[in-house]
Design a protein around this motif. Structure first.
Motif, PDB file in Angstrom:
ATOM      1  N   GLN A 315       0.844  -1.182   0.000  1.00 28.72           N
ATOM      2  CA  GLN A 315       0.000   0.000   0.000  1.00 28.72           C
ATOM      3  C   GLN A 315       0.886   1.241   0.000  1.00 28.72           C
ATOM      4  O   GLN A 315       1.336   1.695   1.049  1.00 28.72           O
ATOM      5  CB  GLN A 315      -0.921  -0.008   1.218  1.00 28.72           C
ATOM      6  N   VAL A 316       1.149   1.758  -1.182  1.00 27.11           N
ATOM      7  CA  VAL A 316       1.874   3.013  -1.339  1.00 27.11           C
ATOM      8  C   VAL A 316       1.158   3.835  -2.403  1.00 27.11           C
ATOM      9  O   VAL A 316       0.332   3.307  -3.163  1.00 27.11           O
ATOM     10  CB  VAL A 316       3.352   2.792  -1.754  1.00 27.11           C
ATOM     11  N   GLU A 334      12.080  15.813   0.817  1.00 31.28           N
ATOM     12  CA  GLU A 334      11.468  15.191  -0.366  1.00 31.28           C
ATOM     13  C   GLU A 334      11.881  13.726  -0.476  1.00 31.28           C
ATOM     14  O   GLU A 334      11.058  12.868  -0.801  1.00 31.28           O
ATOM     15  CB  GLU A 334      11.900  15.938  -1.628  1.00 31.28           C
ATOM     16  N   ARG A 335      13.115  13.444  -0.224  1.00 28.48           N
ATOM     17  CA  ARG A 335      13.607  12.076  -0.377  1.00 28.48           C
ATOM     18  C   ARG A 335      12.993  11.148   0.662  1.00 28.48           C
ATOM     19  O   ARG A 335      12.696   9.995   0.375  1.00 28.48           O
ATOM     20  CB  ARG A 335      15.130  12.068  -0.270  1.00 28.48           C
ATOM     21  N   LEU A 336      12.786  11.668   1.849  1.00 27.65           N
ATOM     22  CA  LEU A 336      12.164  10.852   2.884  1.00 27.65           C
ATOM     23  C   LEU A 336      10.699  10.543   2.555  1.00 27.65           C
ATOM     24  O   LEU A 336      10.167   9.528   2.990  1.00 27.65           O
ATOM     25  CB  LEU A 336      12.264  11.561   4.235  1.00 27.65           C
ATOM     26  N   GLY A 341       6.632   6.429   1.010  1.00 29.34           N
ATOM     27  CA  GLY A 341       5.743   5.897  -0.030  1.00 29.34           C
ATOM     28  C   GLY A 341       4.529   6.747  -0.316  1.00 29.34           C
ATOM     29  O   GLY A 341       3.595   6.312  -0.992  1.00 29.34           O
ATOM     30  N   ARG A 342       4.532   7.994   0.160  1.00 28.91           N
ATOM     31  CA  ARG A 342       3.415   8.896  -0.101  1.00 28.91           C
ATOM     32  C   ARG A 342       3.877  10.334   0.094  1.00 28.91           C
ATOM     33  O   ARG A 342       4.827  10.586   0.850  1.00 28.91           O
ATOM     34  CB  ARG A 342       2.222   8.588   0.796  1.00 28.91           C
ATOM     35  N   PRO A 343       3.204  11.273  -0.569  1.00 28.74           N
ATOM     36  CA  PRO A 343       3.623  12.671  -0.469  1.00 28.74           C
ATOM     37  C   PRO A 343       3.261  13.268   0.886  1.00 28.74           C
ATOM     38  O   PRO A 343       2.463  12.718   1.641  1.00 28.74           O
ATOM     39  CB  PRO A 343       2.839  13.350  -1.596  1.00 28.74           C
TER      40      PRO A 343
END
Length: 407
Positions: A315-316, A334-336, A341-343
């Motif tokens: 689930q991403v 941003e990289r984290l 797996g989601r904004p």
């Protein structure tokens, strides 16, 4: 050329090939065959590049051949037979095969909205692949429950001739006692999704048409012990999984994977997919007890790839992850987000793509319905442009409106 026929195939471009195609359509035709575009046999290269759609038949000389230049087929009562009259052809019938209780379901095959045939052309489009990026099996909830199949799990479909694996799409829209599997995925796009391996080797005795639309089948859960999703700048070859399905994304590839037994070393397995080079930055999260693992690799500000592993379907935010391949990511924050797996909260997740023309996701449409009070397909189109171009997603938008009591 490699077969030794270079002289006979000395074309200088697509226009030359088209001219021969048009000339052959009219060769020895004289109005006896419906396909005739002989009028285009002398098309120049420049005219070919600006050619607009042409309704055929378009014979070279309709007056001398007696053929009709365009128009509705058979509108004048003439048919492509020697006497130009229609014919009824008697065809032998065979009694239906008895139902085998070992294969209680009817397997139906066909195409889906955004793909064509075996995706040799449409599969190259990231926009078209974003809507349904993986082979699926459409199942009625009662049949899924009877077989122990949960929504979004992998399911194996088997006939007497072969089997395939796809993602379970459990829906009331499917008829009970039947399952639907799309025809498009081949060995190039998925490991176990060739529907032609399942159908019966029977042809019509008159036309020769193969009986490729249905077969008797049974379904069962695919016994995967792990699942993974990845977005990758480079296509993996081979894909290190028992089950996999790969689709084009802008800037790379998106891959669904599953396996019957886990790799011995998840970090090494992920490195084989991400291919980090010297100086690359790799972020990782490992929860061995729960079976959740995540790996993200960057080369400077460019995303090399992200891999997400879980014991159940991952689930991403797949659209968000795929979009990351075509953008730069200068900040650690941003990289984290890719490791999560989601904004972040400042960037709403569009969700699975519904409108391929304008890349509008399901979450975007839900927000328009709930927050902006869009009550019709037209209102959603005015707010998001979804459904305003080719229109193929309008029925899906209508279903979403009904599900939320807005239509």
């Amino acid at each position: 050329k490699r077969m030794g026929f270079a002289e006979a195939f000395a074309y200088d471009g697509p226009a030359a090939i088209f001219r021969e195609h048009a000339a052959l359509s009219g060769a020895e035709n004289d109005g006896t065959r419906d396909f005739d575009i002989g009028a285009l046999a002398d098309l120049s290269d420049e005219a070919y590049e600006t050619l607009r759609p042409v309704q055929w038949p378009a014979p070279r000389d309709s007056r001398s051949s007696g053929a009709r230049p365009g128009g509705r087929f058979f509108g004048d009562g003439r048919f492509y037979t020697p006497d130009r009259r229609a014919r009824f052809v008697p065809t032998p019938t065979a009694p239906p095969a008895p139902v085998d209780p070992a294969y209680p379901l009817t397997l139906n095959t066909g195409r889906i909205r955004d793909q064509w045939h075996t995706m040799t052309r449409t599969g190259r489009s990231a926009r078209l692949s974003a809507h349904l990026a993986e082979p699926f099996v459409e199942i009625h909830p009662d049949d899924a429950s009877a077989a122990g199949i949960e929504p979004a799990r992998l399911v194996e479909v088997e006939t007497r001739h072969g089997s395939l694996v796809g993602r379970a799409l459990v829906t009331e829209g499917q008829r009970r006692g039947a399952v639907f599997v799309p025809i498009h995925w081949t060995g190039q796009q998925a490991s176990l999704a060739r529907v032609d391996a399942l159908v019966t080797a029977v042809t019509d005795p008159v036309s020769g048409q193969p009986a490729l639309k249905s077969a008797r089948a049974r379904i069962r859960p695919y016994p995967a012990t792990w699942h993974a999703f990845a977005v990758l700048a480079e296509r993996p070859d081979p894909v290190p999984a028992d089950y996999w399905a790969i689709a084009t994304a802008v800037g790379g590839w998106r891959v669904e994977m599953a396996g019957l037994a886990p790799p011995a070393d998840w970090a090494a397995w992920a490195a084989g997919l991400l291919r980090p080079g010297e100086g690359s930055e790799v972020l990782s999260y490992l929860d061995t007890a729960a079976g959740h693992h995540r790996f993200v690799a960057f080369a400077s500000e460019r995303l090399l790839g992200a891999v997400f592993v879980a014991p159940e379907p991952v689930q991403v935010a797949r659209t968000f992850a795929s979009d990351g391949l075509s953008a730069l990511h200068p900040s650690l924050a941003e990289r984290l987000q890719f490791l999560a797996g989601r904004p972040g909260g400042d960037r709403p997740d569009p969700g699975p793509i519904v409108c391929s023309c304008f890349s509008v996701g399901a979450n975007d449409i839900v927000r328009a319905i709930v927050n902006d009070n869009c009550r019709t397909v037209e209102a959603v189109g005015a707010a998001l442009r979804a459904g305003t171009n080719c229109g193929s997603c309008r029925s899906e938008i209508q279903r979403m409106l009904r599900q939320r009591g807005a239509a």
